[in-house]
Every structure is written in C-alpha cells, then in structure tokens.
Design a protein around this motif. Structure first.
Motif, PDB file in Angstrom:
ATOM      1  N   ILE A   7       0.875  -1.161   0.000  1.00  0.00           N
ATOM      2  CA  ILE A   7       0.000   0.000   0.000  1.00  0.00           C
ATOM      3  C   ILE A   7       0.913   1.210   0.000  1.00  0.00           C
ATOM      4  O   ILE A   7       1.657   1.433   0.965  1.00  0.00           O
ATOM      5  CB  ILE A   7      -0.951   0.014   1.216  1.00  0.00           C
ATOM      6  N   CYS A   8       0.917   1.934  -1.109  1.00  0.00           N
ATOM      7  CA  CYS A   8       1.794   3.094  -1.273  1.00  0.00           C
ATOM      8  C   CYS A   8       0.914   4.334  -1.184  1.00  0.00           C
ATOM      9  O   CYS A   8       0.068   4.555  -2.052  1.00  0.00           O
ATOM     10  CB  CYS A   8       2.511   3.034  -2.619  1.00  0.00           C
ATOM     11  N   LYS A  42       2.948  -4.606   2.998  1.00  0.00           N
ATOM     12  CA  LYS A  42       3.846  -3.577   3.510  1.00  0.00           C
ATOM     13  C   LYS A  42       3.233  -2.224   3.150  1.00  0.00           C
ATOM     14  O   LYS A  42       2.789  -2.032   2.026  1.00  0.00           O
ATOM     15  CB  LYS A  42       5.232  -3.730   2.873  1.00  0.00           C
ATOM     16  N   VAL A  43       3.202  -1.328   4.135  1.00  0.00           N
ATOM     17  CA  VAL A  43       2.686   0.022   3.899  1.00  0.00           C
ATOM     18  C   VAL A  43       3.876   0.960   3.702  1.00  0.00           C
ATOM     19  O   VAL A  43       4.806   0.977   4.512  1.00  0.00           O
ATOM     20  CB  VAL A  43       1.810   0.495   5.080  1.00  0.00           C
ATOM     21  N   HIS A  44       3.847   1.701   2.588  1.00  0.00           N
ATOM     22  CA  HIS A  44       4.892   2.688   2.275  1.00  0.00           C
ATOM     23  C   HIS A  44       4.221   4.062   2.316  1.00  0.00           C
ATOM     24  O   HIS A  44       3.313   4.315   1.533  1.00  0.00           O
ATOM     25  CB  HIS A  44       5.457   2.475   0.871  1.00  0.00           C
ATOM     26  N   GLU A  45       4.646   4.910   3.224  1.00  0.00           N
ATOM     27  CA  GLU A  45       4.061   6.243   3.334  1.00  0.00           C
ATOM     28  C   GLU A  45       5.051   7.284   2.833  1.00  0.00           C
ATOM     29  O   GLU A  45       6.238   7.209   3.142  1.00  0.00           O
ATOM     30  CB  GLU A  45       3.712   6.551   4.794  1.00  0.00           C
ATOM     31  N   ALA A 102       1.013  -3.465  -6.054  1.00  0.00           N
ATOM     32  CA  ALA A 102       1.060  -2.209  -5.305  1.00  0.00           C
ATOM     33  C   ALA A 102      -0.216  -1.407  -5.517  1.00  0.00           C
ATOM     34  O   ALA A 102      -0.598  -1.128  -6.655  1.00  0.00           O
ATOM     35  CB  ALA A 102       2.269  -1.381  -5.742  1.00  0.00           C
ATOM     36  N   PHE A 103      -0.866  -1.076  -4.409  1.00  0.00           N
ATOM     37  CA  PHE A 103      -2.032  -0.201  -4.439  1.00  0.00           C
ATOM     38  C   PHE A 103      -1.549   1.209  -4.139  1.00  0.00           C
ATOM     39  O   PHE A 103      -0.850   1.429  -3.142  1.00  0.00           O
ATOM     40  CB  PHE A 103      -3.065  -0.633  -3.396  1.00  0.00           C
ATOM     41  N   VAL A 104      -1.914   2.161  -4.993  1.00  0.00           N
ATOM     42  CA  VAL A 104      -1.452   3.535  -4.844  1.00  0.00           C
ATOM     43  C   VAL A 104      -2.618   4.413  -4.406  1.00  0.00           C
ATOM     44  O   VAL A 104      -3.666   4.434  -5.058  1.00  0.00           O
ATOM     45  CB  VAL A 104      -0.860   4.061  -6.173  1.00  0.00           C
ATOM     46  N   ILE A 105      -2.428   5.121  -3.289  1.00  0.00           N
ATOM     47  CA  ILE A 105      -3.433   6.042  -2.760  1.00  0.00           C
ATOM     48  C   ILE A 105      -2.819   7.435  -2.760  1.00  0.00           C
ATOM     49  O   ILE A 105      -1.796   7.675  -2.109  1.00  0.00           O
ATOM     50  CB  ILE A 105      -3.846   5.647  -1.325  1.00  0.00           C
TER      51      ILE A 105
END
Length: 158
Positions: A7-8, A42-45, A102-105
C-alpha cells in the motif's frame, strides 16, 4: 510463490482509530493470506513536505513502488467491483505470476495523471470522495475480505 502486497500512500497515518483498524485488518490479511500465497502487506508512506502538489507526490510514490510491481491506483475514475470480483482479481494476478502488487493512494488532490497512466488497473470505492486515511482502512478490510473469500471463510456473506 507468494504475491507481496504494497500500500503506497501519501501522508502519514498517526496513532488513533484509523491506525488501529488498519493494523488489525492487515494483520488478519497476513494470517489468512499466507496459506493462499498472498502477502505479506507492507505500507509505504510518503510525505511531500515542500508542497509540490500531485506531481511531487507522484515522484515520491514512484520511489517506493517495487520494481516490476503490478500497479493498481485507487481512483474515483476506476472500476467499481464487488468484493468477490476483487478477490478474483487478486487471485488472477497471483496466478499470473505477479510477485508484487502495489495499491497507490494519492493525497488530497488525487493521483497525478503521469502516475495514473502507469497503472495496470484502477479501482474505485464509488463516486464519493473518501479521505485517504479512510481509503487505507477500507482497502485493508477488502484485502482481508478477499483472502477470506478465497479461503472459504464465513467472514464474507454474499
């Protein structure tokens, strides 16, 4: 082979009810998904401290996307799908050999067109606009729901 999920997202999710929900659903997904070859998550902020807008956010997001990942943007223009359709989409990507999804928000203004153009697919949680912090929670719940559907668990009632 397992398909890792990312989750990006733009912005930092601080401690509080949204963080608690996110952590809970992602932990459930990791447990349920493991046997299905899904996860871990994995969450990427990323945070644009200079106020460069969508373009700057897109560059930061591109920097955390795993090389060769299948990219799904969370976008109001995306496809609205049922939970079983979402589960099948995850299974199909896994079965086609994707090692990373990868999910992009995006941030408050959405996702820059340059990054939207790189997406393999795009999904929407409807035409309403949701705060990006809630989108993370909703996505994490749908990931867990998808793993539950694929494992035959009674969590999802059609």
């Amino acid at each position: 082979m397992a398909m890792r999920v990312h989750i990006c997202a733009v912005g930092r999710l601080r401690s509080g009810p949204e963080r608690d929900l996110l952590d809970d659903y992602l932990s459930r997904f990791d447990k349920t998904g493991r046997a299905l070859g899904l996860g871990p998550v994995k969450v990427h902020e990323v945070e644009d401290r200079k106020g460069g807008g969508m373009g700057a956010e897109a560059k930061l997001l591109e920097g955390v996307l795993p090389k060769g990942a299948v990219i799904c943007t969370m976008d109001e223009r995306g496809k609205v799908m049922s939970s079983p359709e979402f589960a099948q989409t995850l299974a199909r990507r896994r079965d086609n050999g994707a090692s990373d999804l990868a999910f992009v928000i995006g941030g408050a203004d959405g996702i820059d067109p340059s990054l939207r153009g790189q997406a393999d697919f795009s999904i929407s949680f409807g035409q309403m606009v949701w705060p990006h912090m809630l989108v993370r929670v909703m996505l994490s719940e749908q990931l867990y729901r998808a793993a539950s559907i694929l494992s035959g668990s009674p969590y999802h009632r059609a």
